[in-house]
Design a protein around this motif. Structure first.
Motif, PDB file in Angstrom:
ATOM      1  N   HIS A   1      27.152   3.310 -18.276  1.00  0.00           N
ATOM      2  CA  HIS A   1      27.743   3.784 -19.529  1.00  0.00           C
ATOM      3  C   HIS A   1      27.131   5.116 -19.970  1.00  0.00           C
ATOM      4  O   HIS A   1      27.847   6.027 -20.414  1.00  0.00           O
ATOM      5  CB  HIS A   1      27.557   2.723 -20.621  1.00  0.00           C
ATOM      6  N   TYR A   2      25.823   5.252 -19.852  1.00  0.00           N
ATOM      7  CA  TYR A   2      25.136   6.467 -20.282  1.00  0.00           C
ATOM      8  C   TYR A   2      25.700   7.691 -19.573  1.00  0.00           C
ATOM      9  O   TYR A   2      25.956   8.728 -20.193  1.00  0.00           O
ATOM     10  CB  TYR A   2      23.640   6.323 -20.007  1.00  0.00           C
ATOM     11  N   GLN A   3      25.887   7.562 -18.255  1.00  0.00           N
ATOM     12  CA  GLN A   3      26.420   8.686 -17.485  1.00  0.00           C
ATOM     13  C   GLN A   3      27.887   8.936 -17.813  1.00  0.00           C
ATOM     14  O   GLN A   3      28.334  10.088 -17.848  1.00  0.00           O
ATOM     15  CB  GLN A   3      26.242   8.429 -15.992  1.00  0.00           C
ATOM     16  N   MET A   4      28.633   7.876 -18.032  1.00  0.00           N
ATOM     17  CA  MET A   4      30.045   8.038 -18.370  1.00  0.00           C
ATOM     18  C   MET A   4      30.210   8.840 -19.658  1.00  0.00           C
ATOM     19  O   MET A   4      30.972   9.818 -19.709  1.00  0.00           O
ATOM     20  CB  MET A   4      30.723   6.675 -18.517  1.00  0.00           C
ATOM     21  N   VAL A   5      29.504   8.430 -20.730  1.00  0.00           N
ATOM     22  CA  VAL A   5      29.690   9.116 -22.013  1.00  0.00           C
ATOM     23  C   VAL A   5      29.053  10.509 -21.998  1.00  0.00           C
ATOM     24  O   VAL A   5      29.538  11.420 -22.680  1.00  0.00           O
ATOM     25  CB  VAL A   5      29.173   8.275 -23.194  1.00  0.00           C
ATOM     26  N   SER A   6      28.004  10.687 -21.218  1.00  0.00           N
ATOM     27  CA  SER A   6      27.429  12.025 -21.059  1.00  0.00           C
ATOM     28  C   SER A   6      28.458  12.970 -20.451  1.00  0.00           C
ATOM     29  O   SER A   6      28.637  14.110 -20.906  1.00  0.00           O
ATOM     30  CB  SER A   6      26.179  11.961 -20.177  1.00  0.00           C
ATOM     31  N   GLY A   7      29.171  12.485 -19.429  1.00  0.00           N
ATOM     32  CA  GLY A   7      30.221  13.293 -18.812  1.00  0.00           C
ATOM     33  C   GLY A   7      31.375  13.556 -19.759  1.00  0.00           C
ATOM     34  O   GLY A   7      31.929  14.663 -19.794  1.00  0.00           O
ATOM     35  N   ILE A   8      31.733  12.560 -20.557  1.00  0.00           N
ATOM     36  CA  ILE A   8      32.823  12.737 -21.518  1.00  0.00           C
ATOM     37  C   ILE A   8      32.476  13.834 -22.515  1.00  0.00           C
ATOM     38  O   ILE A   8      33.317  14.694 -22.825  1.00  0.00           O
ATOM     39  CB  ILE A   8      33.109  11.406 -22.245  1.00  0.00           C
ATOM     40  N   TYR A   9      31.241  13.830 -23.005  1.00  0.00           N
ATOM     41  CA  TYR A   9      30.912  14.880 -23.971  1.00  0.00           C
ATOM     42  C   TYR A   9      30.836  16.254 -23.300  1.00  0.00           C
ATOM     43  O   TYR A   9      31.207  17.274 -23.913  1.00  0.00           O
ATOM     44  CB  TYR A   9      29.611  14.601 -24.729  1.00  0.00           C
ATOM     45  N   ASP A  10      30.399  16.311 -22.070  1.00  0.00           N
ATOM     46  CA  ASP A  10      30.398  17.581 -21.338  1.00  0.00           C
ATOM     47  C   ASP A  10      31.818  18.142 -21.267  1.00  0.00           C
ATOM     48  O   ASP A  10      32.051  19.333 -21.497  1.00  0.00           O
ATOM     49  CB  ASP A  10      29.835  17.354 -19.943  1.00  0.00           C
ATOM     50  N   ILE A  11      32.776  17.276 -20.971  1.00  0.00           N
ATOM     51  CA  ILE A  11      34.184  17.697 -20.918  1.00  0.00           C
ATOM     52  C   ILE A  11      34.617  18.254 -22.269  1.00  0.00           C
ATOM     53  O   ILE A  11      35.201  19.340 -22.367  1.00  0.00           O
ATOM     54  CB  ILE A  11      35.092  16.507 -20.547  1.00  0.00           C
TER      55      ILE A  11
ATOM     56  N   GLY B   1      29.896  13.466  -4.594  1.00  0.00           N
ATOM     57  CA  GLY B   1      29.086  13.126  -5.759  1.00  0.00           C
ATOM     58  C   GLY B   1      29.680  13.708  -7.026  1.00  0.00           C
ATOM     59  O   GLY B   1      30.873  13.996  -7.091  1.00  0.00           O
ATOM     60  N   GLY B   2      28.817  13.899  -8.013  1.00  0.00           N
ATOM     61  CA  GLY B   2      29.243  14.475  -9.275  1.00  0.00           C
ATOM     62  C   GLY B   2      29.133  15.978  -9.291  1.00  0.00           C
ATOM     63  O   GLY B   2      28.959  16.633  -8.252  1.00  0.00           O
ATOM     64  N   GLY B   3      29.201  16.538 -10.494  1.00  0.00           N
ATOM     65  CA  GLY B   3      29.213  17.980 -10.628  1.00  0.00           C
ATOM     66  C   GLY B   3      27.971  18.661 -10.105  1.00  0.00           C
ATOM     67  O   GLY B   3      28.045  19.770  -9.557  1.00  0.00           O
ATOM     68  N   SER B   4      26.816  18.018 -10.235  1.00  0.00           N
ATOM     69  CA  SER B   4      25.582  18.639  -9.758  1.00  0.00           C
ATOM     70  C   SER B   4      25.592  18.792  -8.247  1.00  0.00           C
ATOM     71  O   SER B   4      25.119  19.803  -7.710  1.00  0.00           O
ATOM     72  CB  SER B   4      24.370  17.801 -10.191  1.00  0.00           C
ATOM     73  N   VAL B   5      26.138  17.810  -7.557  1.00  0.00           N
ATOM     74  CA  VAL B   5      26.232  17.892  -6.099  1.00  0.00           C
ATOM     75  C   VAL B   5      27.203  19.002  -5.700  1.00  0.00           C
ATOM     76  O   VAL B   5      26.936  19.776  -4.766  1.00  0.00           O
ATOM     77  CB  VAL B   5      26.665  16.532  -5.512  1.00  0.00           C
ATOM     78  N   CYS B   6      28.311  19.116  -6.431  1.00  0.00           N
ATOM     79  CA  CYS B   6      29.271  20.193  -6.147  1.00  0.00           C
ATOM     80  C   CYS B   6      28.658  21.558  -6.446  1.00  0.00           C
ATOM     81  O   CYS B   6      28.833  22.516  -5.672  1.00  0.00           O
ATOM     82  CB  CYS B   6      30.543  19.993  -6.962  1.00  0.00           C
ATOM     83  N   ASP B   7      27.970  21.672  -7.571  1.00  0.00           N
ATOM     84  CA  ASP B   7      27.269  22.921  -7.924  1.00  0.00           C
ATOM     85  C   ASP B   7      26.300  23.330  -6.817  1.00  0.00           C
ATOM     86  O   ASP B   7      26.238  24.493  -6.398  1.00  0.00           O
ATOM     87  CB  ASP B   7      26.483  22.733  -9.217  1.00  0.00           C
ATOM     88  N   TYR B   8      25.516  22.360  -6.389  1.00  0.00           N
ATOM     89  CA  TYR B   8      24.504  22.605  -5.366  1.00  0.00           C
ATOM     90  C   TYR B   8      25.149  23.053  -4.056  1.00  0.00           C
ATOM     91  O   TYR B   8      24.665  23.990  -3.400  1.00  0.00           O
ATOM     92  CB  TYR B   8      23.705  21.318  -5.158  1.00  0.00           C
ATOM     93  N   ALA B   9      26.256  22.413  -3.691  1.00  0.00           N
ATOM     94  CA  ALA B   9      26.944  22.776  -2.445  1.00  0.00           C
ATOM     95  C   ALA B   9      27.386  24.233  -2.468  1.00  0.00           C
ATOM     96  O   ALA B   9      27.279  24.951  -1.461  1.00  0.00           O
ATOM     97  CB  ALA B   9      28.135  21.851  -2.223  1.00  0.00           C
TER      98      ALA B   9
ATOM     99  N   MET C   1      31.821  11.428 -10.073  1.00  0.00           N
ATOM    100  CA  MET C   1      31.480  11.425 -11.498  1.00  0.00           C
ATOM    101  C   MET C   1      32.134  12.642 -12.132  1.00  0.00           C
ATOM    102  O   MET C   1      32.136  13.726 -11.536  1.00  0.00           O
ATOM    103  CB  MET C   1      29.964  11.482 -11.695  1.00  0.00           C
ATOM    104  N   VAL C   2      32.701  12.481 -13.320  1.00  0.00           N
ATOM    105  CA  VAL C   2      33.428  13.588 -13.932  1.00  0.00           C
ATOM    106  C   VAL C   2      32.645  14.176 -15.093  1.00  0.00           C
ATOM    107  O   VAL C   2      31.829  13.520 -15.723  1.00  0.00           O
ATOM    108  CB  VAL C   2      34.827  13.151 -14.416  1.00  0.00           C
ATOM    109  N   GLY C   3      32.915  15.439 -15.375  1.00  0.00           N
ATOM    110  CA  GLY C   3      32.284  16.113 -16.505  1.00  0.00           C
ATOM    111  C   GLY C   3      32.243  17.614 -16.343  1.00  0.00           C
ATOM    112  O   GLY C   3      32.721  18.359 -17.184  1.00  0.00           O
ATOM    113  N   THR C   4      31.699  18.083 -15.236  1.00  0.00           N
ATOM    114  CA  THR C   4      31.426  19.512 -15.105  1.00  0.00           C
ATOM    115  C   THR C   4      32.657  20.345 -14.782  1.00  0.00           C
ATOM    116  O   THR C   4      32.670  21.546 -15.048  1.00  0.00           O
ATOM    117  CB  THR C   4      30.381  19.770 -14.004  1.00  0.00           C
ATOM    118  N   GLY C   5      33.666  19.755 -14.149  1.00  0.00           N
ATOM    119  CA  GLY C   5      34.806  20.545 -13.687  1.00  0.00           C
ATOM    120  C   GLY C   5      34.492  21.351 -12.448  1.00  0.00           C
ATOM    121  O   GLY C   5      35.299  22.176 -12.013  1.00  0.00           O
ATOM    122  N   SER C   6      33.334  21.106 -11.853  1.00  0.00           N
ATOM    123  CA  SER C   6      32.889  21.889 -10.697  1.00  0.00           C
ATOM    124  C   SER C   6      33.818  21.748  -9.511  1.00  0.00           C
ATOM    125  O   SER C   6      33.816  22.582  -8.598  1.00  0.00           O
ATOM    126  CB  SER C   6      31.467  21.474 -10.310  1.00  0.00           C
TER     127      SER C   6
END
Length: 389
Positions: A190-200, A97-105, A142-147
């Motif tokens: 799109h919403y999730q894509m640009v949200s991740g881009i700004y997180d980066i 999954g995305g960063g939240s799933v990695c964080d949770y793991a 999904m990208v953004g967190t770097g997790s």
């Protein structure tokens, strides 16, 4: 470049189309019990789930699932995952999954063999694990967190409205391996894509806006930001552009695998403000950062004027001729705002459901970190939130 540091990153990365097959190289290194963690079910719709499960079975793994990990993983969900992992053979935790799933793991990994309450130990007291840590592997969608290449984990306590991150120093918490196939990110809304881009982008800013010395890390950060700006504009128009999405994915990893923080004091106040908002609203992480960034940076600008001027010139190509340092710096933030609006980011807290009546409570749960040019007072934090409405 001032200061001394040690840099070691043990995460092995597999990058590119078809890199999921690299699971066949990694899985034999671990026992038969695998806990598979994923989110709301999108990986079942796009076929990633079937591919992963097939590879796990081909490698003779006994699979236990923890599904339904939300974008802001809650403490209640963490307790649930710990209990499941304790009741089943768990030699490897595989986050898909995305960063939240990695964080949770990672949060599950450090808690299964620990008898203390993980919220108290890791997130409130910010302690390190003194018990066995279950290995974690990540398949990023999904990208953004770097997790996928750091030891960070963020958990939300819905009861206290606290969203707190813990960056572990223990390298056992780092993912042993991460699989990064940019194709997996192409189906994101799109919403999730640009949200991740700004997180980066903000991850880089948090490390860039600190220090006064000539630091190699800052030159690397500027290059990463320029790459992200270019790729984000391409992807915003053509979300299926593989080259742009691959560059975004790679930038996300290097933005927060601790490389560009070396020799730096770092700031992180935008994240502290944004996480406070996330604890109250459950809004998308990148959007909370976008909503508070410009008011915070305009507050910070007079205290780090030289860095903001450099940011304007080196990242945004602002022409300095005939302008004061303040004018140059402010023009850089204006260019940043235009880019944010171009992407369609949330630009104020009102859009995320924040009201003026919440501001005192938001200030109560905002941690103040010491590394930036001017750590804000409580009154200044309330003022920044007010400007963000």
């Amino acid at each position: 470049m001032l200061g001394t540091f040690t840099y070691h990153n043990p995460t092995k990365l597999y990058f590119g189309q078809g890199s999921i097959q690299s699971l066949n190289e990694e899985l034999p290194k671990y026992g038969s019990g695998v806990v598979l963690i994923y989110g709301g079910g999108s990986i079942k719709k796009n076929g990633i789930y079937d591919t992963v499960v097939e590879i796990l079975k081909e490698n003779g793994k006994w699979v236990t699932e923890i599904a339904g990990v939300m974008p802001n993983p809650t403490l209640e969900k963490l307790y649930e995952g710990i209990q499941i992992a304790r009741e089943h053979p768990t030699d490897l935790i595989l986050a898909v999954g995305g960063g939240s799933v990695c964080d949770y793991a990672k949060a599950v990994a450090v808690s299964v063999h620990c008898q203390e309450d993980p919220w108290e130990k890791y997130f409130l007291r910010q302690e390190e694990p003194d018990c066995p840590v279950i290995p974690v592997g990540c398949v990023l969608t999904m990208v953004g967190t770097g997790s996928e290449m750091n030891a960070g984990s963020v958990i939300t306590n819905q009861e206290t409205k606290q969203k707190i991150g813990k960056v572990f120093e223990d390298e056992r918490v780092m993912p042993r391996f991460s699989i990064l196939d940019p194709v997996y990110t192409l189906t994101l809304p799109h919403y999730q894509m640009v949200s991740g881009i700004y997180d980066i982008f903000n991850h880089i800013c948090e490390q860039y806006f600190s220090g006064e010395d000539d630091n190699t890390s800052d030159y690397i950060s500027e290059g990463l930001m320029r790459s992200l700006l270019h790729a984000s504009r391409v992807a915003n128009v053509d979300p299926q552009n593989y080259e742009a999405r691959s560059n975004i994915m790679w930038t996300a990893t290097w933005a927060l695998n601790t490389l560009v923080s070396k020799g730096k004091s770092t700031d992180w106040m935008v994240h502290m403000l944004g996480q406070a908002v996330g604890g109250f609203t459950d809004a998308a992480h990148g959007m909370t950062l976008a909503a508070v960034s410009l008011p915070y940076y305009r507050f910070l600008l007079p205290h780090g004027l030289a860095r903001f001027k450099r940011f304007a010139v080196n990242v945004w190509d602002v022409r300095p001729e005939g302008k004061s340092d303040r004018q140059i710096a402010e023009e850089g933030l204006t260019a940043m705002e235009a880019w944010m609006r171009e992407l369609g980011l949330v630009m104020n807290l009102t859009q995320l459901g924040v009201t003026e009546e919440m501001l005192e409570g938001l200030a109560d749960v905002t941690f103040v970190l010491p590394g930036g040019y001017n750590p804000p007072s409580r009154e200044e934090i309330i003022g920044i939130f007010k400007e963000s409405l």
